[in-house]
Design a protein around this motif. Structure first.
Motif, PDB file in Angstrom:
ATOM      1  N   ALA A  31      -2.607  -5.230  -2.585  1.00  0.00           N
ATOM      2  CA  ALA A  31      -3.349  -6.594  -2.449  1.00  0.00           C
ATOM      3  C   ALA A  31      -3.982  -7.242  -3.637  1.00  0.00           C
ATOM      4  O   ALA A  31      -3.925  -8.574  -3.905  1.00  0.00           O
ATOM      5  CB  ALA A  31      -4.301  -6.499  -1.270  1.00  0.00           C
ATOM      6  N   THR A  77      -1.553  -8.454  -6.192  1.00  0.00           N
ATOM      7  CA  THR A  77      -0.837  -9.547  -5.934  1.00  0.00           C
ATOM      8  C   THR A  77      -1.834 -11.032  -5.781  1.00  0.00           C
ATOM      9  O   THR A  77      -1.262 -12.007  -6.305  1.00  0.00           O
ATOM     10  CB  THR A  77      -0.151  -9.470  -4.315  1.00  0.00           C
ATOM     11  OG1 THR A  77       0.666  -8.242  -4.424  1.00  0.00           O
ATOM     12  CG2 THR A  77       0.353 -10.532  -4.027  1.00  0.00           C
ATOM     13  N   ILE A  93      -3.750  -9.349   2.855  1.00  0.00           N
ATOM     14  CA  ILE A  93      -2.545  -8.357   2.438  1.00  0.00           C
ATOM     15  C   ILE A  93      -3.472  -6.841   3.043  1.00  0.00           C
ATOM     16  O   ILE A  93      -2.532  -5.982   3.400  1.00  0.00           O
ATOM     17  CB  ILE A  93      -2.224  -8.161   1.044  1.00  0.00           C
ATOM     18  CG1 ILE A  93      -1.472  -9.545   0.709  1.00  0.00           C
ATOM     19  CG2 ILE A  93      -1.477  -6.988   0.763  1.00  0.00           C
ATOM     20  CD1 ILE A  93      -0.717  -9.664  -0.732  1.00  0.00           C
ATOM     21  N   TYR A 110      -0.827  -5.076   5.451  1.00  0.00           N
ATOM     22  CA  TYR A 110      -0.559  -3.658   5.323  1.00  0.00           C
ATOM     23  C   TYR A 110      -0.768  -2.805   6.178  1.00  0.00           C
ATOM     24  O   TYR A 110       0.443  -2.027   6.515  1.00  0.00           O
ATOM     25  CB  TYR A 110      -1.339  -3.431   4.008  1.00  0.00           C
ATOM     26  CG  TYR A 110      -1.045  -2.179   3.231  1.00  0.00           C
ATOM     27  CD1 TYR A 110       0.002  -2.011   2.492  1.00  0.00           C
ATOM     28  CD2 TYR A 110      -1.596  -0.821   3.605  1.00  0.00           C
ATOM     29  CE1 TYR A 110       0.556  -0.881   2.039  1.00  0.00           C
ATOM     30  CE2 TYR A 110      -1.177   0.271   2.765  1.00  0.00           C
ATOM     31  CZ  TYR A 110      -0.119   0.382   2.117  1.00  0.00           C
ATOM     32  OH  TYR A 110       0.364   1.565   1.698  1.00  0.00           O
TER      33      TYR A 110
END
Length: 264
Positions: A145, A148, A195, A200
């Motif tokens: 996360a 990204t 995320i 996730y």
């Protein structure tokens, strides 16, 4: 050969700026495992802001102390070295951070020495190996996360910065630098939470329960309020850095670099 390279002021400046960006990004990743209370750190009572049906205070990851510096360096590099300069630095930072996590993963799976495990009992640490793994063992979801969000934030920052500069020219440094940071930090605040704590856990088995969407949004808002204030406070720093660079490079060289940066 190396002497002539390092004597070149634009090259030396790029190394300095890229080094500051990468160092802050890497340290922010490792610092981020600690959550701190902003209000209590400042000696205040928790604000308990009511958002989406619940109360939230400024409980932030320590990584937020350094990420604003990363985005300021992004804007400075963008100003003088353009899209390619930012892209190269961002990917290099991402690769080095990934490498660091791989090395930490390997270190965590080595067999600890027996006396080292209890070496800090006098300081209240019963098991050094558990403490070591607890501090450095960030979950894969958080790592993915964070990386990204970093790359997406960098891309957005660059594009917004360039779009504003094309419309305003050399005027309003604060608008393109602070404005692009505010927009990229807004996206970063929600991408990393969505995320790590919403998608996730749903995609990967045995990762715990996903946060409710309203909690992700509320905490993202709280995080962004902090980042918004810090970005505004850092605006004078941007002008100071620009002044130093213009003085270091010389007006003519600095102008040539800024013009070339917008062409790439």
């Amino acid at each position: 050969m190396i002497h002539s390279i390092l004597k070149n002021k634009p090259t030396r400046l790029y190394i300095i700026l890229a080094g500051i960006l990468i160092a802050n990004a890497m340290v922010a990743e490792f610092m981020g495992v600690k959550i701190f209370s902003l209000e209590e750190t400042l000696g205040w009572q928790p604000l308990n802001i009511r958002l989406l049906g619940d109360q939230y205070s400024f409980n932030l990851t320590c990584g937020v102390l350094l990420w604003p510096v990363v985005f300021v360096m992004t804007d400075i590099i963008n100003e003088y070295y353009g899209l390619r300069g930012v892209r190269f630095t961002s990917w290099l930072a991402a690769i080095l951070i990934s490498y660091s996590f791989i090395m930490l993963f390997a270190a965590m799976h080595t067999t600890p020495n027996a006396w080292w495990i209890t070496s800090k009992q006098s300081a209240g640490i019963e098991n050094m190996n558990n403490a070591y793994n607890g501090i450095f063992g960030q979950g894969l979801g958080i790592i993915v996360a964070s990386m990204t969000a970093f790359l997406v934030g960098q891309l957005v920052d660059v594009l917004v910065f360039r779009r504003i500069k094309k419309r305003t020219g050399e005027k309003h440094i604060w608008l393109r630098a602070t404005g692009s940071t505010l927009i990229s930090q807004f996206i970063d605040s929600f991408v990393v939470l969505a995320i790590a704590f919403y998608f996730y856990p749903k995609w990967v088995p045995n990762q715990g329960s996903a946060w409710p969407l309203n909690q992700v949004i509320a905490i993202g808002i709280v995080n962004y309020i902090y980042k918004f204030i810090v970005a505004i406070l850092l605006t004078p720093v941007i002008y100071l850095v620009h002044h130093w660079i213009e003085k270091y490079l010389g007006k003519e060289t600095a102008t040539e670099m800024k013009n070339a940066a917008m062409e790439k």
